[in-house]
Design an enzyme around this catalytic site. Structure first.
Site, short mmCIF file in Angstrom:
data_model
loop_
_atom_site.label_atom_id
_atom_site.label_comp_id
_atom_site.label_asym_id
_atom_site.label_seq_id
_atom_site.Cartn_x
_atom_site.Cartn_y
_atom_site.Cartn_z
N ASN A 97 0.80 -1.21 0.00
CA ASN A 97 0.00 0.00 0.00
C ASN A 97 0.84 1.28 0.00
O ASN A 97 0.37 2.33 -0.41
CB ASN A 97 -0.91 0.00 1.24
CG ASN A 97 -1.55 1.35 1.48
OD1 ASN A 97 -2.48 1.73 0.80
ND2 ASN A 97 -1.05 2.08 2.47
N TYR A 162 2.68 9.95 -10.91
CA TYR A 162 1.79 9.07 -10.13
C TYR A 162 1.06 8.07 -11.02
O TYR A 162 1.00 6.87 -10.72
CB TYR A 162 0.78 9.93 -9.37
CG TYR A 162 -0.09 9.16 -8.40
CD1 TYR A 162 0.43 8.69 -7.20
CD2 TYR A 162 -1.43 8.94 -8.67
CE1 TYR A 162 -0.36 7.99 -6.30
CE2 TYR A 162 -2.24 8.26 -7.79
CZ TYR A 162 -1.70 7.78 -6.60
OH TYR A 162 -2.51 7.08 -5.72
N ILE A 195 -10.84 8.44 -2.26
CA ILE A 195 -11.08 7.90 -0.93
C ILE A 195 -10.77 8.98 0.10
O ILE A 195 -9.81 9.75 -0.06
CB ILE A 195 -10.19 6.66 -0.67
CG1 ILE A 195 -10.36 5.62 -1.78
CG2 ILE A 195 -10.50 6.06 0.70
CD1 ILE A 195 -11.75 5.05 -1.94
#
Length: 257
Positions: A97, A162, A195
């Site tokens: 993660n 990214y 999120i």
């Protein structure tokens, strides 16, 4: 300890979660601990946040240990995995993660900003898998779940670094699944959308409002909603799911041609 969530088959497993002191990683650590998993998580610098996670897990009778580790440091990563094997004689689940963002338009982006994101988000995953796959192969079982992003499939201005790192992570995961599935190791990736984490908290209000309008559910997701998908993929309930990219984005990308 709180009652284990229905359908979980993770009791007694040993898991390593990278980037587990905040956001999605923190939710994964907490969720797995509630399911009876012995969790070790890594973090970069924030000792206080790591201690808070350990305390939160302990408060519900769970077990979690935080270890400071830079995913870009291959030797440090190997040491973490070796310590887990020595302590628990197993590593059943690896959740990758850890990740960073350094948003900037390409014309203004420095090589350090580009390379830093690639090194952490993609090369860091390589280091952890390299260290963890051998003991998993010896045990002839294991689960690896990578946390990518919808940025892997949708171009976002100002995020070439990214997007490249997350797109690479998805491709890395699929190739890894092909290599490790014959060894009894299942590998999948999760692609979260917007999120509610510290990353999205820094977005300008106008960007947040526009983004929510593009999401079919008209809201950002929670870290816990992603964590539940990770737990499912790690469990025997997902025993026939291999090499897949599971999108968790409230319908954001479902209408993109």
């Amino acid at each position: 300890m709180n009652e284990e969530p229905q359908g979980s088959t993770l009791e007694g497993a040993v898991a390593l979660v990278t980037g587990g002191s905040r956001g999605i990683g923190r939710a994964v650590v907490q969720d797995m601990a509630r399911r009876g998993v012995k969790v070790v998580f890594t973090y970069q610098h924030n000792d206080q946040a790591a201690q808070e996670v350990v305390a939160e897990v302990a408060s519900v009778g769970g077990r979690a240990t935080g270890i400071a580790c830079d995913s870009k440091d291959a030797a440090a990563v190997t040491a973490v995995v070796e310590d887990i094997i020595k302590a628990h004689n197993a590593l059943d689940i690896l959740v990758l993660n850890a990740g960073i963002k350094r948003d900037q338009y390409l014309m203004l982006m420095t090589e350090a900003e580009f390379k830093g994101v690639i090194d952490t988000n993609l090369t860091g995953a390589f280091h952890f898998v390299k260290a963890a796959c051998r003991p998993m192969m010896t045990a002839k079982k294991g689960v690896i779940v990578t946390i990518a992003s919808v940025a892997a499939t949708v171009g976002i201005a100002g995020q070439t670094n990214y997007c490249a790192s997350k797109g690479g992570l998805v491709a890395f995961t699929r190739a890894l699944a092909a290599e490790l599935a014959p060894k009894g190791i299942r590998v999948n990736t999760v692609l979260p959308g917007f999120i509610d984490t510290d990353m999205t908290a820094r977005l300008p209000r106008r960007v947040k409002m526009t983004s929510k309008e593009q999401i079919l559910l008209k809201r950002f997701g929670t870290p816990e909603e992603v964590a539940q998908v990770v737990a499912f993929l790690a469990s025997e309930a997902a025993s026939y799911i291999v090499g897949q990219a599971i999108v968790v984005d409230g319908g954001l990308t479902s209408t993109v041609a």
